[in-house]
Design a protein around this motif. Structure first.
Motif, PDB file in Angstrom:
ATOM      1  N   THR A  13      -6.973  -4.816 -24.577  1.00  0.00           N
ATOM      2  CA  THR A  13      -7.408  -5.263 -23.253  1.00  0.00           C
ATOM      3  C   THR A  13      -6.285  -5.175 -22.225  1.00  0.00           C
ATOM      4  N   ARG A  14      -5.101  -4.747 -22.654  1.00  0.00           N
ATOM      5  CA  ARG A  14      -3.955  -4.710 -21.745  1.00  0.00           C
ATOM      6  C   ARG A  14      -3.908  -3.439 -20.897  1.00  0.00           C
ATOM      7  N   THR A  15      -4.200  -2.301 -21.526  1.00  0.00           N
ATOM      8  CA  THR A  15      -4.091  -1.033 -20.797  1.00  0.00           C
ATOM      9  C   THR A  15      -5.008  -0.980 -19.575  1.00  0.00           C
ATOM     10  N   PRO A  16      -6.307  -1.363 -19.691  1.00  0.00           N
ATOM     11  CA  PRO A  16      -7.145  -1.342 -18.486  1.00  0.00           C
ATOM     12  C   PRO A  16      -6.631  -2.262 -17.383  1.00  0.00           C
ATOM     13  N   VAL A  17      -5.967  -3.361 -17.771  1.00  0.00           N
ATOM     14  CA  VAL A  17      -5.417  -4.269 -16.766  1.00  0.00           C
ATOM     15  C   VAL A  17      -4.283  -3.590 -15.993  1.00  0.00           C
ATOM     16  N   LYS A  18      -3.424  -2.884 -16.711  1.00  0.00           N
ATOM     17  CA  LYS A  18      -2.300  -2.208 -16.056  1.00  0.00           C
ATOM     18  C   LYS A  18      -2.796  -1.145 -15.065  1.00  0.00           C
ATOM     19  N   THR A  19      -3.761  -0.347 -15.482  1.00  0.00           N
ATOM     20  CA  THR A  19      -4.263   0.693 -14.568  1.00  0.00           C
ATOM     21  C   THR A  19      -5.020   0.068 -13.402  1.00  0.00           C
ATOM     22  N   ALA A  20      -5.727  -1.054 -13.663  1.00  0.00           N
ATOM     23  CA  ALA A  20      -6.432  -1.738 -12.574  1.00  0.00           C
ATOM     24  C   ALA A  20      -5.440  -2.293 -11.554  1.00  0.00           C
ATOM     25  N   GLY A  21      -4.274  -2.750 -12.023  1.00  0.00           N
ATOM     26  CA  GLY A  21      -3.242  -3.239 -11.104  1.00  0.00           C
ATOM     27  C   GLY A  21      -2.757  -2.151 -10.170  1.00  0.00           C
ATOM     28  N   ILE A  22      -2.526  -0.969 -10.726  1.00  0.00           N
ATOM     29  CA  ILE A  22      -2.118   0.168  -9.885  1.00  0.00           C
ATOM     30  C   ILE A  22      -3.222   0.511  -8.890  1.00  0.00           C
ATOM     31  N   SER A  23      -4.483   0.488  -9.380  1.00  0.00           N
ATOM     32  CA  SER A  23      -5.616   0.781  -8.515  1.00  0.00           C
ATOM     33  C   SER A  23      -5.736  -0.232  -7.385  1.00  0.00           C
ATOM     34  N   LEU A  24      -5.434  -1.511  -7.672  1.00  0.00           N
ATOM     35  CA  LEU A  24      -5.486  -2.548  -6.638  1.00  0.00           C
ATOM     36  C   LEU A  24      -4.511  -2.235  -5.504  1.00  0.00           C
ATOM     37  N   VAL A  25      -3.292  -1.871  -5.857  1.00  0.00           N
ATOM     38  CA  VAL A  25      -2.294  -1.549  -4.828  1.00  0.00           C
ATOM     39  C   VAL A  25      -2.772  -0.381  -3.974  1.00  0.00           C
ATOM     40  N   VAL A  26      -3.303   0.654  -4.640  1.00  0.00           N
ATOM     41  CA  VAL A  26      -3.819   1.817  -3.913  1.00  0.00           C
ATOM     42  C   VAL A  26      -4.945   1.403  -2.975  1.00  0.00           C
ATOM     43  N   ASN A  27      -5.848   0.551  -3.469  1.00  0.00           N
ATOM     44  CA  ASN A  27      -6.999   0.133  -2.675  1.00  0.00           C
ATOM     45  C   ASN A  27      -6.575  -0.646  -1.431  1.00  0.00           C
ATOM     46  N   VAL A  28      -5.656  -1.597  -1.611  1.00  0.00           N
ATOM     47  CA  VAL A  28      -5.215  -2.418  -0.474  1.00  0.00           C
ATOM     48  C   VAL A  28      -4.518  -1.560   0.581  1.00  0.00           C
ATOM     49  N   VAL A  29      -3.636  -0.680   0.131  1.00  0.00           N
ATOM     50  CA  VAL A  29      -2.919   0.183   1.080  1.00  0.00           C
ATOM     51  C   VAL A  29      -3.895   1.070   1.850  1.00  0.00           C
ATOM     52  N   LEU A  30      -4.829   1.684   1.125  1.00  0.00           N
ATOM     53  CA  LEU A  30      -5.797   2.568   1.776  1.00  0.00           C
ATOM     54  C   LEU A  30      -6.753   1.796   2.674  1.00  0.00           C
ATOM     55  N   ASN A  31      -7.107   0.554   2.269  1.00  0.00           N
ATOM     56  CA  ASN A  31      -7.939  -0.286   3.138  1.00  0.00           C
ATOM     57  C   ASN A  31      -7.307  -0.427   4.521  1.00  0.00           C
TER      58      ASN A  31
END
Length: 521
Positions: free
Chosen positions: A385-403
């Motif tokens: 359950t750790r790997t999806p969390v790590k990639t989701a964290g990167i995705s969150l940063v991308v999402n906020v910046v692009l927002n």
């Protein structure tokens, strides 16, 4: 055999989700007609989002990530009586947890509302109304959490029917409340609250007979904290972090969408309605297959990686075969879809234009959203359950910046486009990391996906020609567009010899032959 079982179970879930989503659209049409994208709609969307902030942890998310893999492991290696001890301990622990979380949500509703919708603080009446609604709606968390726990138990046994029927029952009871109390009695707020409460009870009610059939009803409570529960919570901790990241994405969208001076009035409600439309194919195809494949992958984890990889590839092919045409159709037909489904009552031209723009930009990421659900299920079946969390964290940063970057030139549509691009990043990372584990990306799979992309190109040509001459949109025209797009997609399947389509046709042909010849029924 594994592929047939997954397809069969996915078919059961998919049909139930289709029924549920149709009822859900009827529910949303009534809500849209009653509320439009005005202040009460804004208040309900935020209030209903509060229990859903934790739903992914205590309900479907927990089932996918932690409970099912652990229960599958214990079911395979301990006696039935010991397995029931695990279930009783799990049931007792979750009941206490759900009651505690519900109480906390009711007490701290003012703080939570201010946190996820700070734009409401400038409108005291809207803020007060949202807090009031939130306190009445938050106990829905208890019912949906109990539903999620029962779903985990039944899915471990590969029983999918009753849990699939729970959501349609929720929507049906919501509709009855909205029609009777909302439209007839003119009490929309009471209708929303009563519908959520009745729907929560309906979610659980359909599961009780199937629980009884596996020997686990009435509920057995226990004072024991079984070691399996500790293992479940260990797996849930990364999942909890992942849920926080997921809802931080939603929070970022909600916070920015509440800044109406930048993104436009009614953006929060518009995002809600657009997501409801996007979630229809996503839930019907991707979620159904992911739910069906998780228990099977969890069992195959104890055999060998070859069968696990083959089963996963077959599931991915099926999901993409169904989701690609859905994404193309929604992108090219967003405005007609929104106008036909929601364009009535208080949902006027402005609401239609804003929501259809959001649907179009969300549709760009639909394939990636579907792929993420499949990839995450594969990691969870491996008890990772750790790997999806790590990639989701990167995705969150991308999402906020692009927002922040895209909201100024594109308004609310920039928030939708940011979500789609962040989905692409998350999907790419997950696919790369999973392939390093079990080698799921084969040459045949890549070739099938390329052929699907070419088939989508044929759909684009046919749909663009169809919509060019259309002057007025109604339900009949929309149905004709769906028929044209389906026909174009099937032509492409034949031209490019799509493997999953040929398998489905041949399977249907064998079934028809047996029926006509009086053979196996």
């Amino acid at each position: 055999m594994h592929r047939k079982r997954v397809f069969k179970n996915a078919g059961i879930i998919s049909l139930a989700i289709l029924f549920s989503r149709l009822l859900g659209f009827v529910r949303d049409v009534i809500i849209a007609a009653l509320l439009g994208t005005g202040s009460l709609a804004q208040a309900f969307v935020v209030a209903f989002r509060l229990p859903n902030l934790l739903r992914d942890v205590v309900a479907e998310g927990a089932a996918n990530s932690a409970i099912i893999p652990v229960l599958a492991e214990y079911k395979a290696r301990v006696s039935r009586e010991e397995y029931y001890r695990v279930l009783a301990s799990l049931q007792t622990t979750m009941l206490y947890l759900l009651l505690g979380l519900t109480l906390v949500g009711v007490v701290f509703a003012p703080f939570i509302v201010g946190l996820i919708a700070p734009g409401f603080l400038g409108d005291p009446d809207l803020y007060r109304r949202t807090v009031h609604l939130a306190r009445w709606i938050f106990p829905f968390l208890f019912f949906v959490g109990l539903f999620g726990l029962n779903m985990s138990i039944l899915h471990t046994e590969e029983r999918f029917l009753s849990t699939s029927l729970g959501q349609p029952m929720f929507n049906l009871l919501m509709i009855l409340s909205l029609l009777g109390v909302g439209l007839y009695a003119g009490r929309p707020v009471l209708a929303l609250v009563l519908g959520v409460w009745l729907g929560g009870v309906g979610l659980v009610a359909f599961q009780l007979m199937e629980l009884r059939s596996i020997g686990y009803f009435p509920i057995r409570l226990s004072r024991e904290f079984h070691p399996a529960i500790r293992r479940i919570f260990q797996l849930m901790v990364p999942r909890l972090v992942g849920t926080v990241i997921y809802h931080l994405n939603i929070l970022a969208d909600t916070v920015l969408a509440s800044l109406s001076a930048i993104v436009g009035a009614g953006a929060i409600a518009g995002i809600y309605y657009a997501n409801r439309i996007i979630q229809f194919p996503l839930a019907m195809f991707s979620v159904s297959v992911a739910q069906a494949v998780l228990p099977r992958l969890s069992h195959l984890k104890h055999s060998d990686d070859t069968h696990l990889a083959e089963t996963f590839r077959s599931a991915v092919e099926l999901v993409f075969f169904l989701i690609v045409p859905s994404a193309v159709f929604l992108f090219l037909s967003a405005e007609p879809v929104v106008r036909v489904l929601l364009g009535r009552g208080a949902f006027g031209d402005y609401s239609v234009a804003m929501t259809s723009g959001l649907v179009r930009f969300y549709a760009l990421g639909l394939v990636f959203f579907a792929g993420i659900k499949m990839l995450v299920s594969a990691f969870h079946s491996l008890q990772d359950t750790r790997t999806p969390v790590k990639t989701a964290g990167i995705s969150l940063v991308v999402n906020v910046v692009l927002n922040v970057v895209l909201m100024f030139p594109l308004g609310a549509r920039g928030l939708a486009l940011a979500s789609s691009l962040a989905g692409l990043v998350n999907f790419t990372l997950l696919a790369y990391l999973l392939n390093r584990r079990i080698n799921v990306v084969s040459r045949d799979l890549v070739l099938e996906l390329v052929k699907l992309a070419c088939t989508a190109g044929i759909m684009v040509v046919f749909l663009r020609i169809f919509w060019t001459g259309v002057q007025e949109v109604n339900l009949l025209v929309l149905i004709r567009a769906m028929v044209v797009s389906a026909g174009a997609f099937l032509i492409g399947c034949g031209v490019f010899k799509i493997r999953i389509w040929r398998a489905l046709v041949m399977g249907g042909g064998r079934w028809l032959y047996r029926r006509m010849s009086g053979g196996e029924r």
